[in-house]
Each structure stands twice: as structure tokens, then as C-alpha cells.
Design a protein around this motif. Sequence first.
Motif, PDB file in Angstrom:
ATOM      1  N   LEU A   6       9.707  28.850   4.257  1.00  0.00           N
ATOM      2  CA  LEU A   6      10.925  28.973   5.067  1.00  0.00           C
ATOM      3  C   LEU A   6      10.693  29.939   6.214  1.00  0.00           C
ATOM      4  CD1 LEU A   6      13.564  29.220   2.195  1.00  0.00           C
ATOM      5  CD2 LEU A   6      12.739  27.180   3.379  1.00  0.00           C
ATOM      6  N   VAL A   7      11.000  29.474   7.418  1.00  0.00           N
ATOM      7  CA  VAL A   7      10.943  30.342   8.595  1.00  0.00           C
ATOM      8  C   VAL A   7      12.308  30.351   9.265  1.00  0.00           C
ATOM      9  CG1 VAL A   7       8.474  29.880   8.967  1.00  0.00           C
ATOM     10  CG2 VAL A   7      10.177  28.514  10.211  1.00  0.00           C
ATOM     11  N   GLY A   8      12.530  31.326  10.140  1.00  0.00           N
ATOM     12  CA  GLY A   8      13.811  31.407  10.848  1.00  0.00           C
ATOM     13  C   GLY A   8      14.168  32.857  11.104  1.00  0.00           C
ATOM     14  N   PRO A   9      15.225  33.067  11.871  1.00  0.00           N
ATOM     15  CA  PRO A   9      15.581  34.427  12.280  1.00  0.00           C
ATOM     16  C   PRO A   9      16.241  35.240  11.174  1.00  0.00           C
ATOM     17  CG  PRO A   9      17.206  32.882  13.097  1.00  0.00           C
ATOM     18  CD  PRO A   9      16.130  32.051  12.463  1.00  0.00           C
ATOM     19  N   MET A  10      16.402  36.522  11.441  1.00  0.00           N
ATOM     20  CA  MET A  10      17.108  37.411  10.500  1.00  0.00           C
ATOM     21  C   MET A  10      18.507  36.855  10.226  1.00  0.00           C
ATOM     22  SD  MET A  10      16.078  41.192  11.970  1.00  0.00           S
ATOM     23  CE  MET A  10      15.718  40.785  13.675  1.00  0.00           C
ATOM     24  N   GLY A  11      18.858  36.777   8.965  1.00  0.00           N
ATOM     25  CA  GLY A  11      20.184  36.287   8.608  1.00  0.00           C
ATOM     26  C   GLY A  11      20.274  34.774   8.516  1.00  0.00           C
ATOM     27  N   GLY A  79      11.426  37.284   9.692  1.00  0.00           N
ATOM     28  CA  GLY A  79      11.901  36.601  10.886  1.00  0.00           C
ATOM     29  C   GLY A  79      10.910  36.588  12.044  1.00  0.00           C
ATOM     30  N   GLY A  80      10.004  37.586  12.073  1.00  0.00           N
ATOM     31  CA  GLY A  80       9.070  37.670  13.196  1.00  0.00           C
ATOM     32  C   GLY A  80       7.678  37.168  12.890  1.00  0.00           C
ATOM     33  N   ALA A  81       7.499  36.551  11.724  1.00  0.00           N
ATOM     34  CA  ALA A  81       6.152  36.119  11.318  1.00  0.00           C
ATOM     35  C   ALA A  81       5.547  35.136  12.315  1.00  0.00           C
ATOM     36  CB  ALA A  81       6.202  35.502   9.922  1.00  0.00           C
ATOM     37  N   VAL A  82       6.384  34.341  12.958  1.00  0.00           N
ATOM     38  CA  VAL A  82       5.866  33.305  13.872  1.00  0.00           C
ATOM     39  C   VAL A  82       5.345  33.881  15.188  1.00  0.00           C
ATOM     40  CG1 VAL A  82       7.287  31.429  12.963  1.00  0.00           C
ATOM     41  CG2 VAL A  82       8.185  32.871  14.815  1.00  0.00           C
ATOM     42  N   MET A  83       5.514  35.188  15.397  1.00  0.00           N
ATOM     43  CA  MET A  83       5.090  35.771  16.670  1.00  0.00           C
ATOM     44  C   MET A  83       3.571  35.772  16.825  1.00  0.00           C
ATOM     45  SD  MET A  83       7.744  36.412  18.380  1.00  0.00           S
ATOM     46  CE  MET A  83       7.184  37.515  19.678  1.00  0.00           C
ATOM     47  N   ARG A  84       2.849  35.763  15.741  1.00  0.00           N
ATOM     48  CA  ARG A  84       1.385  35.776  15.854  1.00  0.00           C
ATOM     49  C   ARG A  84       0.822  34.371  15.638  1.00  0.00           C
ATOM     50  NH1 ARG A  84      -1.246  41.396  13.502  1.00  0.00           N
ATOM     51  NH2 ARG A  84      -0.164  42.759  14.991  1.00  0.00           N
ATOM     52  N   ASP A  85      -0.120  33.984  16.528  1.00  0.00           N
ATOM     53  CA  ASP A  85      -0.754  32.663  16.442  1.00  0.00           C
ATOM     54  C   ASP A  85      -1.384  32.450  15.059  1.00  0.00           C
ATOM     55  OD1 ASP A  85      -0.136  32.635  19.095  1.00  0.00           O
ATOM     56  OD2 ASP A  85      -2.195  32.601  19.840  1.00  0.00           O
ATOM     57  N   ALA A  86      -2.061  33.484  14.558  1.00  0.00           N
ATOM     58  CA  ALA A  86      -2.764  33.345  13.271  1.00  0.00           C
ATOM     59  C   ALA A  86      -1.769  33.022  12.158  1.00  0.00           C
ATOM     60  CB  ALA A  86      -3.517  34.628  12.950  1.00  0.00           C
ATOM     61  N   LEU A 139       8.913  28.728  18.742  1.00  0.00           N
ATOM     62  CA  LEU A 139       7.781  28.983  17.823  1.00  0.00           C
ATOM     63  C   LEU A 139       8.116  28.491  16.418  1.00  0.00           C
ATOM     64  CD1 LEU A 139       6.867  32.586  19.066  1.00  0.00           C
ATOM     65  CD2 LEU A 139       5.874  30.401  19.783  1.00  0.00           C
ATOM     66  N   TYR A 140       9.383  28.681  16.000  1.00  0.00           N
ATOM     67  CA  TYR A 140       9.806  28.129  14.703  1.00  0.00           C
ATOM     68  C   TYR A 140       9.673  26.599  14.747  1.00  0.00           C
ATOM     69  CZ  TYR A 140      12.262  32.668  13.953  1.00  0.00           C
ATOM     70  OH  TYR A 140      12.588  33.993  13.810  1.00  0.00           O
ATOM     71  N   ARG A 141      10.153  26.021  15.853  1.00  0.00           N
ATOM     72  CA  ARG A 141      10.136  24.553  15.957  1.00  0.00           C
ATOM     73  C   ARG A 141       8.714  23.995  15.998  1.00  0.00           C
ATOM     74  NH1 ARG A 141      15.291  22.531  16.887  1.00  0.00           N
ATOM     75  NH2 ARG A 141      16.748  24.198  17.428  1.00  0.00           N
ATOM     76  N   GLU A 142       7.807  24.759  16.630  1.00  0.00           N
ATOM     77  CA  GLU A 142       6.409  24.316  16.775  1.00  0.00           C
ATOM     78  C   GLU A 142       5.769  24.007  15.419  1.00  0.00           C
ATOM     79  OE1 GLU A 142       3.924  27.042  19.188  1.00  0.00           O
ATOM     80  OE2 GLU A 142       2.441  26.828  17.573  1.00  0.00           O
TER      81      GLU A 142
END
Length: 172
Positions: A6-11, A79-86, A139-142
Amino acid sequence: MRNLILVGPMGAGKSTIGRLLAKELRLPFKDSDKEIELRTGANIPWIFDKEGEPGFRDREQAMIAELCAFDGVVLATGGGAVMRDANRKALHEGGRVVYLHASVEQQVGRTSRDRNRPLLRTADPAKTLRDLLEIRDPLYREIADLVVETDERPPRMVVLDILDRLAQLPPR
Ligand SMILES: Nc1ncnc2c1ncn2[C@@H]1O[C@H](COP(=O)(O)OP(=O)(O)OP(=O)(O)O)[C@@H](O)[C@H]1O
Ligand SMILES: O=C(O)C1=C[C@@H](O)[C@@H](O)[C@H](O)C1
Ligand SMILES: [Mg+2]
């Protein structure tokens, strides 16, 4: 399927929905934020305070790599895990990815009660959430196999929707 991620923003409800999904699927549940806290022996605000956001992101990247190597777990990410390419690569390869979407208004309502999100200790949390979502939504959508709406829907209904739509996905 390997893992259900599961990915997505805080809350958005990643921790809440992840726990329910794991119960429903009888799979173990792992929450990246919780695992980082257990490993570090400190809570997230403390890590941000002592090591700054880059220090937290390094810990998060190591934890995401570790958790994505599991097979058959439900994984809630920060919520910020998607910020890094890796991380995006590891998450995409780690299993089915579900983006839990929530409007900024709902995010504000769901995060206003507790103080354990250091990025929201700002004068205007709604603006912070809006700015973060603008950068992170693509980035979530990607990496998402599914985008699931959580606004005005109780967690149980979100869980049923996810299970229903996962069953309809073609194999990757
Ligand atoms: N669909 C929903 N409807 C109403 N309230 C919800 C819903 N999903 C979660 N909540 C509530 O919102 C709050 C935040 O949820 P949760 O901690 O699961 O979010 P999160 O996505 O894991 O956030 P973070 O990225 O900060 O870890 C909790 O109090 C939870 O009970
Ligand atoms: O959106 C974010 O960047 C964050 C979300 C939380 O899950 C935690 O990972 C941390 O508070 C940072
Ligand atoms: Mg969470």
C-alpha cells in the motif's frame, strides 16, 4: 502475487487498511514506519530530530528493500517512500501495488489529532499536504497496479473494493 503493498499520502489509511487486509487474507502485516521504529528503538519524530529527513530516508530505503524481499506479506509504506527511485523500483518489483487516494481535506481531518508526523508540524498542514501531494501523486500512480479512492468510505468498504479489484487484475 508476491506481496500486497500500500502506498499513498499521510492519512490515506495505509496502516489501517493494511492491517484489515492482512487479517482478511490471513497474511502477516508489516508497516514500514513501525519496523523502522522497532529497529531504531526510537520514534519517527525523534529520528527526524536527530538525523534530519535524509537520515530517516536512508533508514526507510534500507527497510523497504528488506520488506520487499518477503513473500506473501501485506506491506504498508510511509507516505514519502515513493520519493526515492530505488524504493519505487523495489516496491514495483515487490508485488501488487495499491495507491490509496485521499483528498487533502480528508488527509487533514485524519492527521490532525496526532503529532507523530514531523512533516506536518508546520503553520499550515493543509498547504504542506497539498504541496506534497502535487509532487508525489504522479509517483504513486507510476508504480500502482490499482488506484483506490478512500474519501467518504469506511476502511471495511475500501478493503472489500481492493479485494474485488485485485481479483480482476490480469497477471503481470
Ligand atoms: N477510510 C477511512 N475513513 C475514515 N478514517 C480513516 C480511513 N482510513 C483511515 N482512517 C483514519 O485516519 C487516521 C490515519 O490513518 P493511517 O494511520 O492508517 O494513515 P497512513 O496512511 O498509514 O498514514 P502515514 O503515512 O502517516 O503512516 C487513523 O485515525 C485512521 O483510523
Ligand atoms: O509523507 C511522509 O513523508 C511521511 C509519512 C509517514 O508515513 C512517515 O514515514 C514520516 O512521517 C514521513
Ligand atoms: Mg501509516
